[in-house]
Design a protein around this motif. Structure first.
Motif, mmCIF file in Angstrom:
data_model
loop_
_atom_site.group_PDB
_atom_site.id
_atom_site.type_symbol
_atom_site.label_atom_id
_atom_site.label_comp_id
_atom_site.label_asym_id
_atom_site.label_seq_id
_atom_site.Cartn_x
_atom_site.Cartn_y
_atom_site.Cartn_z
ATOM 1 N N TRP A 190 45.542 31.521 44.951
ATOM 2 C CA TRP A 190 46.396 30.748 44.061
ATOM 3 C C TRP A 190 47.687 30.416 44.782
ATOM 4 C CZ3 TRP A 190 46.680 31.630 38.153
ATOM 5 C CH2 TRP A 190 45.393 31.724 37.627
ATOM 6 N N TYR A 191 48.207 29.218 44.499
ATOM 7 C CA TYR A 191 49.515 28.796 44.993
ATOM 8 C C TYR A 191 50.293 28.173 43.842
ATOM 9 C CZ TYR A 191 47.485 29.276 49.654
ATOM 10 O OH TYR A 191 46.874 29.770 50.782
ATOM 11 N N ASN A 192 51.589 28.186 43.977
ATOM 12 C CA ASN A 192 52.466 27.534 43.007
ATOM 13 C C ASN A 192 53.174 26.368 43.658
ATOM 14 O OD1 ASN A 192 55.641 27.709 41.813
ATOM 15 N ND2 ASN A 192 53.996 27.470 40.333
ATOM 16 N N TYR A 193 53.120 25.222 43.005
ATOM 17 C CA TYR A 193 53.765 24.017 43.506
ATOM 18 C C TYR A 193 54.709 23.452 42.453
ATOM 19 C CZ TYR A 193 50.292 23.973 47.247
ATOM 20 O OH TYR A 193 49.518 24.296 48.331
ATOM 21 N N TRP A 194 55.737 22.778 42.963
ATOM 22 C CA TRP A 194 56.742 22.155 42.094
ATOM 23 C C TRP A 194 56.832 20.671 42.390
ATOM 24 C CZ3 TRP A 194 59.694 24.806 38.414
ATOM 25 C CH2 TRP A 194 59.566 26.199 38.430
ATOM 26 N N GLY A 195 57.128 19.911 41.341
ATOM 27 C CA GLY A 195 57.418 18.510 41.526
ATOM 28 C C GLY A 195 58.861 18.298 41.953
ATOM 29 N N GLN A 196 59.222 17.038 42.134
ATOM 30 C CA GLN A 196 60.557 16.704 42.621
ATOM 31 C C GLN A 196 61.573 16.611 41.489
ATOM 32 O OE1 GLN A 196 58.220 14.539 41.997
ATOM 33 N NE2 GLN A 196 59.250 12.936 40.848
ATOM 34 N N GLY A 197 61.089 16.604 40.258
ATOM 35 C CA GLY A 197 61.977 16.558 39.111
ATOM 36 C C GLY A 197 62.179 15.152 38.578
ATOM 37 N N THR A 198 62.433 15.075 37.280
ATOM 38 C CA THR A 198 62.753 13.800 36.647
ATOM 39 C C THR A 198 63.941 14.008 35.707
ATOM 40 O OG1 THR A 198 61.830 11.945 35.357
ATOM 41 C CG2 THR A 198 61.092 14.136 34.744
ATOM 42 N N GLN A 199 64.896 13.104 35.799
ATOM 43 C CA GLN A 199 66.147 13.257 35.043
ATOM 44 C C GLN A 199 65.965 12.819 33.595
ATOM 45 O OE1 GLN A 199 69.390 14.370 36.096
ATOM 46 N NE2 GLN A 199 69.766 14.273 33.885
#
Length: 121
Positions: free
Chosen positions: A107-116
């Motif tokens: 398993w890995y955890n990934y994040w997006g770049q974000g949205t304002q």
């Protein structure tokens, strides 16, 4: 490579609604737990809502009754429907995805770049 891409942020007046989307793609075996976090002016990242593969959800107390998290497993997509938005909801919203790699074992955890998301009073 795994990509986590959010969309749907913007500027809305207090009391309005927005729907965020997050698509997970790339070399993965499966998408497991998904979550939405936010980081406000104090730069403290907090959990907004989470959803398991079976659809079990949890919410921060501050958004219960206003926000709804859902997922479409056929599209590896998670949504956050935000209603009755308030100025204190203003933040950068991030998508978090727990995925299993192509071996089916890790398993890995990934994040997006974000949205304002900005809510005006």
């Amino acid at each position: 490579q795994v990509q986590v891409v959010e969309s749907g942020g913007g500027l809305v007046q207090a009391g309005g609604s927005l729907r965020l989307s997050c698509v997970v793609s790339g070399s993965i075996f499966s998408v497991n737990a998904l979550g939405w976090y936010r980081e406000g002016p104090e730069n403290k990242r907090e959990l907004v809502a989470g959803i398991t593969t079976r659809g079990i959800t949890n919410y921060a107390d501050s958004v219960k009754g206003r926000f709804t998290i859902s997922r479409d497993n056929t599209r590896n997509t998670v949504y956050l429907q935000m209603n009755n938005l308030a100025p204190e909801d203003t933040a950068v919203y991030y998508c978090s995805a727990d995925v299993t790699d192509t071996s089916g074992k890790t398993w890995y955890n990934y994040w997006g770049q974000g949205t304002q998301v900005t809510v005006s009073s």
